[in-house]
Scaffold this motif. Structure first.
Motif, PDB file in Angstrom:
ATOM      1  N   ALA A   2       3.943 -13.979   0.377  1.00 54.87           N
ATOM      2  CA  ALA A   2       4.047 -12.542   0.159  1.00 54.87           C
ATOM      3  C   ALA A   2       3.348 -11.824   0.942  1.00 54.87           C
ATOM      4  CB  ALA A   2       3.892 -12.174  -1.281  1.00 54.87           C
ATOM      5  N   LEU A   3       2.058 -12.152   1.376  1.00 53.20           N
ATOM      6  CA  LEU A   3       1.286 -11.365   2.177  1.00 53.20           C
ATOM      7  C   LEU A   3       1.921 -11.354   3.587  1.00 53.20           C
ATOM      8  CD1 LEU A   3      -1.361 -10.001   3.141  1.00 53.20           C
ATOM      9  CD2 LEU A   3      -2.536 -12.366   3.280  1.00 53.20           C
ATOM     10  N   GLN A   4       2.320 -12.738   4.103  1.00 57.43           N
ATOM     11  CA  GLN A   4       2.882 -12.849   5.487  1.00 57.43           C
ATOM     12  C   GLN A   4       4.122 -12.125   5.622  1.00 57.43           C
ATOM     13  OE1 GLN A   4       3.470 -16.891   6.196  1.00 57.43           O
ATOM     14  NE2 GLN A   4       1.326 -17.588   5.617  1.00 57.43           N
ATOM     15  N   CYS A   5       5.058 -11.925   4.416  1.00 58.36           N
ATOM     16  CA  CYS A   5       6.330 -11.190   4.470  1.00 58.36           C
ATOM     17  C   CYS A   5       6.019  -9.842   4.681  1.00 58.36           C
ATOM     18  CB  CYS A   5       6.975 -11.408   3.099  1.00 58.36           C
ATOM     19  SG  CYS A   5       7.920 -13.031   3.277  1.00 58.36           S
ATOM     20  N   LEU A   6       4.930  -9.106   3.808  1.00 58.25           N
ATOM     21  CA  LEU A   6       4.388  -7.753   3.758  1.00 58.25           C
ATOM     22  C   LEU A   6       4.162  -7.132   5.203  1.00 58.25           C
ATOM     23  CD1 LEU A   6       3.137  -7.497   0.232  1.00 58.25           C
ATOM     24  CD2 LEU A   6       5.392  -6.723   1.234  1.00 58.25           C
ATOM     25  N   GLU A   7       3.144  -8.239   5.854  1.00 62.26           N
ATOM     26  CA  GLU A   7       2.852  -7.715   7.174  1.00 62.26           C
ATOM     27  C   GLU A   7       3.813  -7.726   8.236  1.00 62.26           C
ATOM     28  OE1 GLU A   7      -1.989  -9.569   6.803  1.00 62.26           O
ATOM     29  OE2 GLU A   7      -0.300 -10.903   7.574  1.00 62.26           O
ATOM     30  N   ILE A   8       4.634  -8.610   7.935  1.00 64.37           N
ATOM     31  CA  ILE A   8       5.748  -8.569   8.756  1.00 64.37           C
ATOM     32  C   ILE A   8       6.830  -7.398   8.841  1.00 64.37           C
ATOM     33  CG2 ILE A   8       8.207  -9.568   9.486  1.00 64.37           C
ATOM     34  CD1 ILE A   8       6.845 -12.406   8.916  1.00 64.37           C
ATOM     35  N   LEU A   9       6.906  -6.891   7.342  1.00 64.62           N
ATOM     36  CA  LEU A   9       7.928  -5.953   7.283  1.00 64.62           C
ATOM     37  C   LEU A   9       7.188  -4.600   7.340  1.00 64.62           C
ATOM     38  CD1 LEU A   9       9.695  -7.161   3.803  1.00 64.62           C
ATOM     39  CD2 LEU A   9      10.367  -7.267   6.249  1.00 64.62           C
ATOM     40  N   SER A  10       5.835  -4.409   7.414  1.00 69.31           N
ATOM     41  CA  SER A  10       5.097  -3.289   7.381  1.00 69.31           C
ATOM     42  C   SER A  10       5.368  -2.423   8.744  1.00 69.31           C
ATOM     43  CB  SER A  10       3.598  -3.584   7.583  1.00 69.31           C
ATOM     44  OG  SER A  10       2.809  -2.480   7.804  1.00 69.31           O
ATOM     45  N   GLU A  35      -3.161  -1.253   0.613  1.00 68.95           N
ATOM     46  CA  GLU A  35      -1.793  -1.031  -0.090  1.00 68.95           C
ATOM     47  C   GLU A  35      -1.408  -2.681  -0.389  1.00 68.95           C
ATOM     48  OE1 GLU A  35       0.118   3.112   1.310  1.00 68.95           O
ATOM     49  OE2 GLU A  35      -0.062   1.483   2.809  1.00 68.95           O
ATOM     50  N   ILE A  36      -1.165  -3.323   0.711  1.00 68.97           N
ATOM     51  CA  ILE A  36      -0.817  -4.873   0.467  1.00 68.97           C
ATOM     52  C   ILE A  36      -1.441  -5.489  -0.761  1.00 68.97           C
ATOM     53  CG2 ILE A  36      -0.505  -7.047   1.493  1.00 68.97           C
ATOM     54  CD1 ILE A  36       0.092  -5.678   4.195  1.00 68.97           C
ATOM     55  N   ALA A  37      -2.826  -5.451  -0.746  1.00 68.67           N
ATOM     56  CA  ALA A  37      -3.518  -6.085  -1.868  1.00 68.67           C
ATOM     57  C   ALA A  37      -3.278  -5.611  -2.808  1.00 68.67           C
ATOM     58  CB  ALA A  37      -5.022  -5.754  -1.346  1.00 68.67           C
ATOM     59  N   GLN A  38      -3.094  -4.417  -3.069  1.00 61.46           N
ATOM     60  CA  GLN A  38      -2.735  -3.646  -4.431  1.00 61.46           C
ATOM     61  C   GLN A  38      -1.327  -4.137  -4.749  1.00 61.46           C
ATOM     62  OE1 GLN A  38      -3.053   0.711  -3.869  1.00 61.46           O
ATOM     63  NE2 GLN A  38      -5.368   0.477  -3.713  1.00 61.46           N
ATOM     64  N   TYR A  39      -0.419  -4.292  -4.191  1.00 58.63           N
ATOM     65  CA  TYR A  39       1.124  -4.543  -4.286  1.00 58.63           C
ATOM     66  C   TYR A  39       0.755  -6.155  -4.753  1.00 58.63           C
ATOM     67  CZ  TYR A  39       5.933  -5.333  -4.660  1.00 58.63           C
ATOM     68  OH  TYR A  39       7.262  -5.643  -5.021  1.00 58.63           O
ATOM     69  N   LEU A  40       0.225  -7.046  -4.136  1.00 61.92           N
ATOM     70  CA  LEU A  40       0.170  -8.583  -4.365  1.00 61.92           C
ATOM     71  C   LEU A  40      -0.271  -8.368  -5.690  1.00 61.92           C
ATOM     72  CD1 LEU A  40      -1.345 -10.024  -1.154  1.00 61.92           C
ATOM     73  CD2 LEU A  40       1.242  -9.992  -2.041  1.00 61.92           C
ATOM     74  N   ALA A  41      -1.352  -7.751  -6.078  1.00 59.51           N
ATOM     75  CA  ALA A  41      -1.841  -7.744  -7.457  1.00 59.51           C
ATOM     76  C   ALA A  41      -1.068  -7.581  -8.464  1.00 59.51           C
ATOM     77  CB  ALA A  41      -3.119  -6.807  -7.561  1.00 59.51           C
ATOM     78  N   THR A  42       0.048  -6.723  -8.303  1.00 58.32           N
ATOM     79  CA  THR A  42       1.060  -6.604  -9.293  1.00 58.32           C
ATOM     80  C   THR A  42       2.116  -7.771  -9.701  1.00 58.32           C
ATOM     81  OG1 THR A  42       2.606  -5.932  -7.738  1.00 58.32           O
ATOM     82  CG2 THR A  42       1.425  -4.229  -8.411  1.00 58.32           C
ATOM     83  N   GLY A  43       1.940  -8.498  -8.916  1.00 65.61           N
ATOM     84  CA  GLY A  43       2.781  -9.904  -8.959  1.00 65.61           C
ATOM     85  C   GLY A  43       4.169  -9.676  -8.961  1.00 65.61           C
TER      86      GLY A  43
END
Length: 204
Positions: A99-107, A144-152
Motif C-alpha cells: 500500500a505504501l508503494q502504491c500511494l507513493e506512486i499515485l501521489s 498523510e501516507i502514514a496516517q492513511y496506512l493506519a486506517t487499514g
C-alpha cells in the motif's frame, strides 16, 4: 464454482452477484437491484505477461462471470476494478508495504481506475462494459501516507486506497464515474442489465 443447495430452486429471474464486495451490493441497491445470491468467483487474478490494464480488467470480469456454473436460468453479474499508473497494473494491496508503494506512486499524479463489468445471461451470452475514470491525487506528505496506512482501508483495495473512505480527501480531480471508482459503475451496470433482459428500461 456452483451455488449451494439454498439456491438450487432459483426463480426464473434470479440474479447472482459474483462478488463478496459489500460496496457492490450497496451500489446495486441505489438502482433498486438486490442480488438473490452472492457467489464470489475464485479465479487466478495474476496478470498475463505484458497484459495491459484495460484488457486485463475486461478479462477478469468475464472470467468471474463465467466461473459460476449454473443449471438454472440465472443472470450473473461480475466486476473487477483495476488501478493503472500508465501501463502499470497496481496490485490489490495485501501488505502495508504494498500500500505504501502504491500511494507513493499515485501521489501528485493522475491515474486511471478501470472497472469492468460483465453480465452472463441465462443463454450463456456474456455482455461486457467498462468504466474508465481519471483520478488525480494531491501530492501526499509522508505523514498523510502514514496516517492513511493506519486506517487499514487499503487492505485488499486496488491501488491501495478506497475512495469511499478517507482517501477521498486526497482527490484533487476526478473525471468519469465516482461509483466506478468505488467498484461498480451504475450507468454501465444498469445498461447491461437492461440489454441482458434482466431489467426493463422503465425499471428505476
Amino acid at each position: 464454482m456452483s451455488l449451494d443447495d439454498s439456491a438450487a430452486d432459483c426463480p426464473a429471474r434470479l440474479l447472482v452477484l459474483a462478488s463478496a464486495s459489500p460496496r457492490r451490493r450497496d451500489l446495486l441497491a441505489r438502482i433498486n437491484v438486490v442480488p438473490d445470491h452472492i457467489c464470489p468467483a475464485d479465479i487466478d487474478e495474476t496478470p498475463a505477461k505484458g497484459e495491459l490494464p484495460r484488457p486485463y480488467a475486461i478479462r477478469m470480469a468475464q472470467e468471474k462471470a463465467a466461473a459460476a456454473h449454473l443449471n438454472d436460468p440465472c443472470w450473473i453479474l461480475a466486476g473487477d476494478t483495476v488501478v493503472a499508473a500508465g501501463r502499470r497494473i497496481l496490485p490489490k494491496t495485501e501488505t502495508e508495504d504494498e500500500a505504501l508503494q502504491c500511494l507513493e506512486i499515485l501521489s501528485g499524479r493522475r491515474h486511471h481506475v478501470l472497472t469492468s463489468i460483465c453480465v452472463r445471461c441465462p443463454d450463456g451470452r456474456l455482455l461486457s462494459g467498462l468504466s474508465d475514470t481519471i483520478v488525480q491525487f494531491k501530492r501526499l506528505s509522508r505523514s498523510e501516507i502514514a496516517q492513511y496506512l493506519a486506517t487499514g482501508e487499503w487492505q485488499g483495495k486496488a491501488g491501495g486506497y478506497a475512495i469511499q473512505g478517507f482517501a477521498e480527501a486526497f482527490v484533487k480531480r476526478l473525471s468519469g464515474s465516482h461509483s466506478g471508482v468505488m467498484g461498480l459503475p451504475l450507468l454501465e451496470a444498469r445498461n447491461l442489465l437492461i440489454s441482458s433482459g434482466y431489467l426493463a428500461s422503465t425499471d428505476l
